[in-house]
Design a protein around this motif. Sequence first.
Motif, short mmCIF file in Angstrom:
data_model
loop_
_atom_site.label_atom_id
_atom_site.label_comp_id
_atom_site.label_asym_id
_atom_site.label_seq_id
_atom_site.Cartn_x
_atom_site.Cartn_y
_atom_site.Cartn_z
N LYS A 199 0.88 -1.19 0.00
CA LYS A 199 0.00 0.00 0.00
C LYS A 199 0.91 1.22 0.00
O LYS A 199 1.11 1.90 1.01
CB LYS A 199 -0.96 -0.02 1.19
CG LYS A 199 -0.36 -0.29 2.55
CD LYS A 199 -1.36 -0.08 3.68
CE LYS A 199 -1.56 1.40 3.97
NZ LYS A 199 -2.52 1.66 5.04
N GLY A 200 1.47 1.49 -1.18
CA GLY A 200 2.55 2.46 -1.31
C GLY A 200 2.20 3.89 -0.95
O GLY A 200 3.09 4.69 -0.65
N HIS A 201 0.91 4.24 -0.96
CA HIS A 201 0.54 5.60 -0.62
C HIS A 201 0.83 5.92 0.85
O HIS A 201 0.88 7.10 1.24
CB HIS A 201 -0.95 5.85 -0.92
CG HIS A 201 -1.87 4.86 -0.31
ND1 HIS A 201 -2.10 3.61 -0.85
CD2 HIS A 201 -2.63 4.92 0.82
CE1 HIS A 201 -2.96 2.96 -0.09
NE2 HIS A 201 -3.28 3.71 0.93
N ALA A 250 3.58 5.66 2.17
CA ALA A 250 5.04 5.79 2.15
C ALA A 250 5.63 6.51 3.36
O ALA A 250 6.70 6.12 3.85
CB ALA A 250 5.49 6.48 0.86
N HIS A 256 5.16 7.75 -3.51
CA HIS A 256 5.13 6.30 -3.32
C HIS A 256 6.58 5.80 -3.31
O HIS A 256 7.43 6.38 -3.98
CB HIS A 256 4.35 5.62 -4.44
CG HIS A 256 2.89 5.97 -4.45
ND1 HIS A 256 2.43 7.16 -4.96
CD2 HIS A 256 1.80 5.30 -4.00
CE1 HIS A 256 1.10 7.21 -4.83
NE2 HIS A 256 0.70 6.08 -4.25
N SER A 261 9.60 -0.90 -5.61
CA SER A 261 8.77 0.26 -5.90
C SER A 261 7.31 -0.16 -5.89
O SER A 261 6.94 -1.19 -6.46
CB SER A 261 9.13 0.86 -7.27
OG SER A 261 10.46 1.28 -7.30
N THR A 262 6.46 0.63 -5.22
CA THR A 262 5.05 0.28 -5.14
C THR A 262 4.18 1.51 -5.37
O THR A 262 4.66 2.64 -5.43
CB THR A 262 4.70 -0.33 -3.77
OG1 THR A 262 5.00 0.62 -2.73
CG2 THR A 262 5.46 -1.60 -3.52
N GLY A 263 2.90 1.28 -5.48
CA GLY A 263 1.96 2.35 -5.75
C GLY A 263 0.76 1.80 -6.48
O GLY A 263 -0.39 2.01 -6.09
#
Length: 268
Positions: free
Chosen positions: A66-68, A70, A101, A113-115
Amino acid sequence: MNKKELEIISRDLRKDIINCIYNAGSGHPGGSLSVIDIVTYLYFEKMNISVENIKDKNRDIFILSKGHAAPAQYVALAKKDFFPKEDLMSLRKTGSFLQGHPCAEKCPGVEVSTGSLGQGFSNGCGLALSKKMDSLSGNVYVILGDGEIQEGIVWETAMAGAKFKLNNFVAIIDRNRIQLDGRTKEIMEIDPLEEKWNSFGWNVVKCDGHNFDSINDAFNKLHENKPTVIIAETIKGKGVSFMEDNVAWHGVAPSEKEKDIAIAELSK
């Protein structure tokens, strides 16, 4: 560390989250605050991750799918000395390595890397499988949002994790019941969660995501032949009274007055 020490770290990291999102003028405080106790436990108690061993193939791996959220990972990385704490004030600024993110190419300590929701979970499955194939130690821990698990890729990954018996693969669901613009039950009901993950062949454990005794107990119940999912009951915006369980605080920065109130509450 003992429970009290983890509580102190978590409280301080909550303040860092509020300050850096306020300074950025944008970000996601609600989901960052709901997950920070779990992030604190993983980075400062459970995982063998440090600046010194980040290239060790036998290390644990952490992925914030759940990259938001961060800011929750960034404040922990700063506390672990992956970069100076003052760099947190560059969050979301042009040219900053602390993007909205997590970006593995830019931020020290970020593994994936996520988002795009579900992406981190599928990457984690591949990394856990590669550890198995290469006879490497270390677990892969992935945090997912409960809105995120509405994505089809999550359930495809769940099938793969069970098929390959990835007992080194641990999913943690930040079960705060709120997603971008509403409650999960109103947008896309995901219950009954426990039964669904059981039917996909996973070891299912539940915990209070804001109680370190409960969190520790959950992480001590990993299965020797299955991947494990920990359903962590949390509160969106935990620790700041006007943000708690409030849909409006999914993705908005506090004003200066709101920031000061939040920091005062977290300093008590």
